[in-house]
Every structure is written in structure tokens, then in C-alpha cells.
Design an enzyme around this catalytic site. Structure first.
Site, PDB file in Angstrom:
ATOM      1  N   HIS A 112       2.019   2.160  -3.451  1.00  0.00           N
ATOM      2  CA  HIS A 112       1.059   2.905  -4.269  1.00  0.00           C
ATOM      3  C   HIS A 112       1.223   4.410  -4.062  1.00  0.00           C
ATOM      4  O   HIS A 112       1.255   5.178  -5.023  1.00  0.00           O
ATOM      5  CB  HIS A 112      -0.385   2.505  -3.934  1.00  0.00           C
TER       6      HIS A 112
ATOM      7  N   GLU B 194       0.822  -1.213   0.000  1.00  0.00           N
ATOM      8  CA  GLU B 194       0.000   0.000   0.000  1.00  0.00           C
ATOM      9  C   GLU B 194       0.853   1.259   0.000  1.00  0.00           C
ATOM     10  O   GLU B 194       0.541   2.230  -0.696  1.00  0.00           O
ATOM     11  CB  GLU B 194      -0.973  -0.010   1.180  1.00  0.00           C
TER      12      GLU B 194
END
Length: 165
Positions: A73, A70
Site C-alpha cells: 500500500h 501493507e
């Protein structure tokens, strides 16, 4: 739990800053994600959400892989801009070169115990059970999208009922 995840997020950012020789804005972190997703990065809001149920059941792997996934990203978006694909070559390079981890798109955690809320919808068919739409599809309906019954072609209508499965 939040302390370990927050520390791992910070460690990932420090790795990325050393690699790219620049600083990155730190995200807001939430632990209110439910369902089958382990984590979600909201790139435009610089926000991360993590699933506490899946974390508790997969602590070591979750901390190592899901958190880095995550963060990658957000780092990718901040470094390369918005002309990137979610799991495209830039994101893969961050996972592999910066975090030294495989660039896997999905986790393989057991999600059978993750509670799921479904929203009941009906059509014009009189003999049909209500349709159980996922939370994601229900959210799309609230934004103006609609679904049709394949049998009667009528638009599905929310029954103001939810079920846990």
C-alpha cells in the site's frame, strides 16, 4: 516480535527499490493494532500498524503475506500517487510482480480470540437493550457522524460504557 516484522518491512522495501530502481521513505511502524485487522497502512502518514495477537497466532503467513500487503500500500502510494484504489491494479501489480505474492485483499486468520471493545448507545425506545457499536463506528460518531434507531428514528446517544466481547 517487532524485530522480525521490522526486518520483513525492510526486506520488502529493498525488493521494491530494486524493482522500481528508486528509493522509498521508510514508514513508522506500530504494534498497537487490535481487533480483526491484521495490519493497516496509513498512506498519508507513511505509517504501518500491525496486530500483535494475530501475528503471534499466524507468524509465518503474517510475516510473508500481511507485512508485504501493507508495505505494498505504501509503495504503491509513493510510486503512483494518490489517484489509486486501495486494492486496485497498481497495488495488485506490486503484490504480484514485486513481492511475487497473491494479491489477496483479506486474511483468513481466526479472529475469535481477538478482543473487541464495543461502545453502548441508547435511543428513545424504553424496552430496548442498548446498541453495541464497534470501535470503528464509535470513532465515526466522535467525528460527527450519527446513527439512528430503526424503530423510533431517534439518534443514538453514547452511554459512556464499554463492553469487551
Amino acid at each position: 516480535m517487532p524485530d522480525l516484522i521490522q526486518q520483513r518491512v525492510e526486506d520488502c522495501y529493498q525488493q521494491a527499490e530494486r524493482y522500481f530502481n528508486c528509493t522509498f521513505a521508510r514508514p513508522v511502524i506500530s504494534f498497537k493494532l487490535r481487533g480483526q485487522k491484521a495490519g493497516v497502512a496509513h498512506i498519508c502518514e507513511n505509517r504501518l500498524r500491525f496486530n500483535p495477537v494475530l501475528y503471534k497466532e499466524n507468524r509465518e503467513h503474517f510475516l510473508q503475506h500481511t507485512v508485504a500487503h501493507e508495505v505494498a500500500h505504501l509503495v504503491t502510494y509513493q510510486h503512483y500517487g494518490n489517484k489509486i484504489r486501495a486494492h486496485g491494479p497498481q497495488w495488485q501489480a506490486v503484490m504480484q510482480n514485486v513481492f511475487q505474492l497473491p494479491a489477496n485483499r483479506c486474511h483468513n486468520y481466526n479472529v475469535s480470540r481477538a478482543p473487541r471493545t464495543h461502545y453502548l448507545y441508547s435511543c428513545k425506545c424504553t424496552d430496548r437493550e442498548p446498541f453495541a457499536l464497534s470501535a470503528q463506528r464509535h470513532a465515526r460518531v466522535k467525528k460527527g457522524l450519527y446513527y439512528l434507531c430503526k424503530a423510533c428514528k431517534a439518534q443514538l446517544v453514547y452511554l459512556q460504557q464499554q463492553v469487551k466481547r
